[in-house]
Design an enzyme around this catalytic site. Structure first.
Site, PDB file in Angstrom:
ATOM      1  CG  LEU A 154       7.445   1.616  -0.857  1.00 20.24           C
ATOM      2  CD1 LEU A 154       8.316   1.437  -2.108  1.00 20.24           C
ATOM      3  CD2 LEU A 154       6.575   0.388  -0.622  1.00 20.24           C
ATOM      4  CG  HIS A 155       8.203   0.511   6.276  1.00 25.13           C
ATOM      5  ND1 HIS A 155       8.466  -0.841   6.313  1.00 25.13           N
ATOM      6  CD2 HIS A 155       6.862   0.628   6.497  1.00 25.13           C
ATOM      7  CE1 HIS A 155       7.367  -1.506   6.573  1.00 25.13           C
ATOM      8  NE2 HIS A 155       6.361  -0.648   6.676  1.00 25.13           N
ATOM      9  CG  MET A 161      -1.896  -1.196   1.178  1.00 23.92           C
ATOM     10  SD  MET A 161      -3.428  -0.903   2.059  1.00 23.92           S
ATOM     11  CE  MET A 161      -2.832  -0.613   3.699  1.00 23.92           C
ATOM     12  N   GLY A 162       2.163   1.082  -0.276  1.00 23.80           N
ATOM     13  CA  GLY A 162       3.049   2.248  -0.366  1.00 23.80           C
ATOM     14  C   GLY A 162       3.497   2.747   0.991  1.00 23.80           C
ATOM     15  CG  HIS A 180       6.734  -1.760   2.386  1.00 23.89           C
ATOM     16  ND1 HIS A 180       6.629  -0.609   3.128  1.00 23.89           N
ATOM     17  CD2 HIS A 180       5.503  -2.318   2.374  1.00 23.89           C
ATOM     18  CE1 HIS A 180       5.384  -0.479   3.552  1.00 23.89           C
ATOM     19  NE2 HIS A 180       4.683  -1.496   3.107  1.00 23.89           N
ATOM     20  CD  GLN A 204      -6.026  -3.790   2.596  1.00 32.08           C
ATOM     21  OE1 GLN A 204      -5.929  -4.277   1.480  1.00 32.08           O
ATOM     22  NE2 GLN A 204      -5.034  -3.853   3.472  1.00 32.08           N
ATOM     23  CE  LYS A 218       3.520  -4.601  11.852  1.00 34.37           C
ATOM     24  NZ  LYS A 218       2.812  -3.791  10.912  1.00 34.37           N
TER      25      LYS A 218
HETATM   26  P1  AMP Z   1       1.356  -2.943   3.475  1.00 35.20           P
HETATM   27  O1  AMP Z   1       1.914  -1.874   2.594  1.00 35.20           O
HETATM   28  O2  AMP Z   1       1.190  -2.550   4.899  1.00 35.20           O
HETATM   29  O3  AMP Z   1       0.122  -3.597   2.875  1.00 35.20           O
HETATM   30  O4  AMP Z   1       2.458  -4.087   3.504  1.00 35.20           O
HETATM   31  C1  AMP Z   1       2.909  -4.697   2.334  1.00 35.20           C
HETATM   32  C2  AMP Z   1       3.705  -5.918   2.695  1.00 35.20           C
HETATM   33  O5  AMP Z   1       4.827  -5.543   3.483  1.00 35.20           O
HETATM   34  C3  AMP Z   1       2.902  -6.933   3.526  1.00 35.20           C
HETATM   35  O6  AMP Z   1       3.199  -8.247   3.066  1.00 35.20           O
HETATM   36  C4  AMP Z   1       3.421  -6.713   4.913  1.00 35.20           C
HETATM   37  O7  AMP Z   1       3.335  -7.843   5.750  1.00 35.20           O
HETATM   38  C5  AMP Z   1       4.878  -6.363   4.639  1.00 35.20           C
HETATM   39  N1  AMP Z   1       5.443  -5.646   5.776  1.00 35.20           N
HETATM   40  C6  AMP Z   1       4.953  -4.535   6.379  1.00 35.20           C
HETATM   41  N2  AMP Z   1       5.714  -4.189   7.445  1.00 35.20           N
HETATM   42  C7  AMP Z   1       6.696  -5.119   7.515  1.00 35.20           C
HETATM   43  C8  AMP Z   1       7.797  -5.326   8.402  1.00 35.20           C
HETATM   44  N3  AMP Z   1       8.024  -4.511   9.430  1.00 35.20           N
HETATM   45  N4  AMP Z   1       8.608  -6.374   8.173  1.00 35.20           N
HETATM   46  C9  AMP Z   1       8.383  -7.221   7.137  1.00 35.20           C
HETATM   47  N5  AMP Z   1       7.364  -7.082   6.268  1.00 35.20           N
HETATM   48  C10 AMP Z   1       6.535  -6.053   6.449  1.00 35.20           C
END
Ligand code: AMP
Length: 282
Positions: free
Chosen positions: A33-34, A30-31, A37, A61, A149
């Site tokens: 990015l850290h 969902m962007g 991601h 969601q 996570k």
């Molecule tokens: P999101 O942008 O929150 O939908 O996350 C995208 C993907 O990044 C999902 O598969 C999350 O589980 C993964 N993700 C988010 N935060 C972390 C983290 N701290 N460590 C590892 N994977 C992560």
């Protein structure tokens, strides 16, 4: 890095790569990015010829009371980070592209979505599985990458992929944390200084619980109570749930054995944080 907004253009580009027998790795996000991601993207980069990521803040969601509008969207910065990690294609659909034709189809997974996150966010997983199914069907990658996570999300998506016969390998990557232990999340930017300081109690409590189990504690209630007290004694966090469950089927267990998932969700102010660990119990 190509930035592609339409399904047709993405499909035709991917067709070229597939004709050349190039393997495709896909990271849906969902962007904002850290490093969490980026760890998924780097893993995809290692394991595939072509890396595709999507950035799409999926409205289905989020419940009406959640943070869809305020969800961070630092697109310029995301593009720089993605490009630096070797992403070949950034898929950037809008709501019209993903949901514009008045869809009547939703993908839902039973049972696994009724506990933990699903109890607090009853419509959340239908949104997740529907968008992931759409994206997987558009990209048809060899491998798709998710973070541990979101432990329950991984289990739900694995079941969906199995049930719908998706021909994509699901790769799960470990949780990336700040130095003090807080799991990285796009939502961490919402935390004020006090809440940020207190938030370290989540991982600290999980680690202490793991130690307690290693020292011989086998009763899940004692572990859950221990984590609850630890969080309440050391922070102003409002506990949503603390679960000690079978790590594959998410079933409650009284006596810990095998692979156990300890997961929690705690609110600091209006920010809801989740975290988890898996413990192998002999
Ligand atoms: P999101 O942008 O929150 O939908 O996350 C995208 C993907 O990044 C999902 O598969 C999350 O589980 C993964 N993700 C988010 N935060 C972390 C983290 N701290 N460590 C590892 N994977 C992560």
């Amino acid at each position: 890095m190509l930035v592609i907004k339409s399904v047709t253009s993405l499909r035709s580009k991917l067709k070229q790569y597939k004709k050349q027998n190039k393997s495709i790795g896909f990271v849906p996000t969902m962007g904002a990015l850290h490093d969490g991601h980026l760890s998924l993207i780097k893993k995809a980069r290692e394991q595939n010829d072509i890396v595709v990521i999507s950035i799409y803040v999926n409205p289905t969601q989020f419940s009406p009371s959640e943070d869809l509008k305020q969800y961070p969207r630092p697109l310029k910065q995301d593009k720089v980070l993605a490009e630096a990690c070797g992403v070949n294609i950034l898929f950037l659909p809008d709501d019209q592209t993903m949901y514009g034709k008045s869809p009547l189809t939703t993908v839902t997974v039973d049972q696994l979505t009724k506990t933990m996150e699903g109890k607090s966010r009853p419509t959340h997983f239908a949104g997740v599985t529907t968008i992931v199914a759409k994206l997987m069907n558009i990209v048809q990658p060899d491998k798709i990458y998710f973070g541990q996570k979101d432990a329950q999300q991984v289990i739900v998506i694995k079941k969906m992929a199995q049930d719908l016969h998706f021909d994509t390998k699901i790769v799960v990557c470990p949780i990336i944390r700040e130095k003090d232990g807080l799991a990285l999340s796009s939502r961490n930017t919402y935390l004020n200084d006090n809440h940020r300081r207190e938030s370290v109690i989540l991982y600290q409590s999980l680690k202490l619980a793991r130690q307690k189990i290693k020292n011989g504690e086998k009763k899940s209630k004692i572990i859950v109570d221990f984590i609850r007290e630890n969080i309440l004694n050391h922070s102003h966090g409002k506990i949503d749930y603390i679960a000690c469950v079978d790590a594959e089927l998410l079933k409650d267990i009284k006596t810990l054995h095998g692979k156990v998932l300890i997961a929690l969700a705690v609110k600091f102010g209006t920010t809801r944080l989740i975290d988890n660990i898996i413990v192998e119990v002999q």
